[in-house]
Design a protein around this motif. Sequence first.
Motif, short mmCIF file in Angstrom:
data_model
loop_
_atom_site.label_atom_id
_atom_site.label_comp_id
_atom_site.label_asym_id
_atom_site.label_seq_id
_atom_site.Cartn_x
_atom_site.Cartn_y
_atom_site.Cartn_z
N GLY A 122 0.57 -1.08 0.47
CA GLY A 122 -0.01 -0.48 -0.13
C GLY A 122 1.08 1.20 -0.05
O GLY A 122 0.84 2.11 -0.83
N TRP A 123 1.77 1.05 0.96
CA TRP A 123 2.31 2.57 1.02
C TRP A 123 3.39 2.36 0.21
O TRP A 123 3.37 4.09 -1.06
CB TRP A 123 3.79 2.04 2.02
CG TRP A 123 4.31 3.46 2.50
CD1 TRP A 123 4.03 4.44 3.12
CD2 TRP A 123 5.87 4.08 1.58
NE1 TRP A 123 5.51 5.35 2.85
CE2 TRP A 123 6.27 4.96 2.10
CE3 TRP A 123 6.69 3.25 0.94
CZ2 TRP A 123 7.26 6.30 1.84
CZ3 TRP A 123 7.31 4.38 0.41
CH2 TRP A 123 8.00 5.01 0.93
N ARG A 124 4.15 2.02 -1.08
CA ARG A 124 4.81 1.72 -2.29
C ARG A 124 4.13 2.98 -3.38
O ARG A 124 4.18 3.38 -3.97
CB ARG A 124 4.98 0.07 -2.50
CG ARG A 124 5.98 0.52 -4.14
CD ARG A 124 6.69 -1.25 -4.47
NE ARG A 124 5.84 -2.00 -4.33
CZ ARG A 124 5.00 -2.97 -3.56
NH1 ARG A 124 5.87 -3.42 -2.81
NH2 ARG A 124 4.38 -3.63 -4.03
N GLN A 125 2.99 1.52 -3.39
CA GLN A 125 1.46 2.39 -4.23
C GLN A 125 1.45 3.41 -5.01
O GLN A 125 1.61 4.72 -5.10
CB GLN A 125 0.20 1.53 -4.60
CG GLN A 125 0.18 0.02 -5.17
CD GLN A 125 -0.33 -1.00 -5.35
OE1 GLN A 125 -2.06 -0.23 -5.37
NE2 GLN A 125 -0.71 -2.01 -5.62
N GLY A 126 0.88 4.09 -3.05
CA GLY A 126 1.01 5.52 -2.86
C GLY A 126 2.16 6.28 -2.76
O GLY A 126 2.41 7.27 -3.76
#
Length: 214
Positions: A122-126
């Motif tokens: 999730g952090w990477r995509q954001g």
Amino acid sequence: MASYGSFLVFAVVLVLVPGPDFAVVTKNTLASGRWRGAWSAGGVAGSNAVQGAAAATGLGTVIVRVEPLFEAIKWAGVAYLAFLGVQAVRSAIKGEYASLGGGGGDDDATADRRAAGAALGGWRQGFLSNITNPKVLVFYLAVLPQFLGGGASTPVLLVFALSHALLSLLYLLTLATFLHRARRVLTRRRVRRGLDAATGTALLGFSARLAAEH
């Protein structure tokens, strides 16, 4: 303080306009719940902070003026948004979703690894969807001087830029919480397929718009 108050009003309006960040947090929250959605929001805010700091310290101006570098960032953003959009559309076409109660048989170690993977993903995509969007950097470079003028110090510029990042984080965390609470309804197969199709189409649209902009 008057300039700061005016900037906050402007920033709130800007944050509330749905864009790629909204679509990415929505996609991740519906896929894996509030935890992944919250980390997506953190990734977006982290990228906002990085780009705001770059603008405040003058690095952003250098990036914008080096056209090959700026174009590389732009097309990386186009490709990444298109990738996320295709993922969502493919999910809608397949229509195969795990139940909310799935994974109950996992041991603690497996559950921890699953949670860590959801957080990191999730952090990477954001972060990637935001850091590869050159319009964010251009926003800081173009808008901050309108409120501060050309002679503002770096610490003042940082306060303004980081305030926008914080507002973005608070809004996206609220969005993830709301979507998570409504997830029982939103993750019904028919509803979920429609949301995935809409989110994927939106991401592909943002990708195409970014590709067309100069």
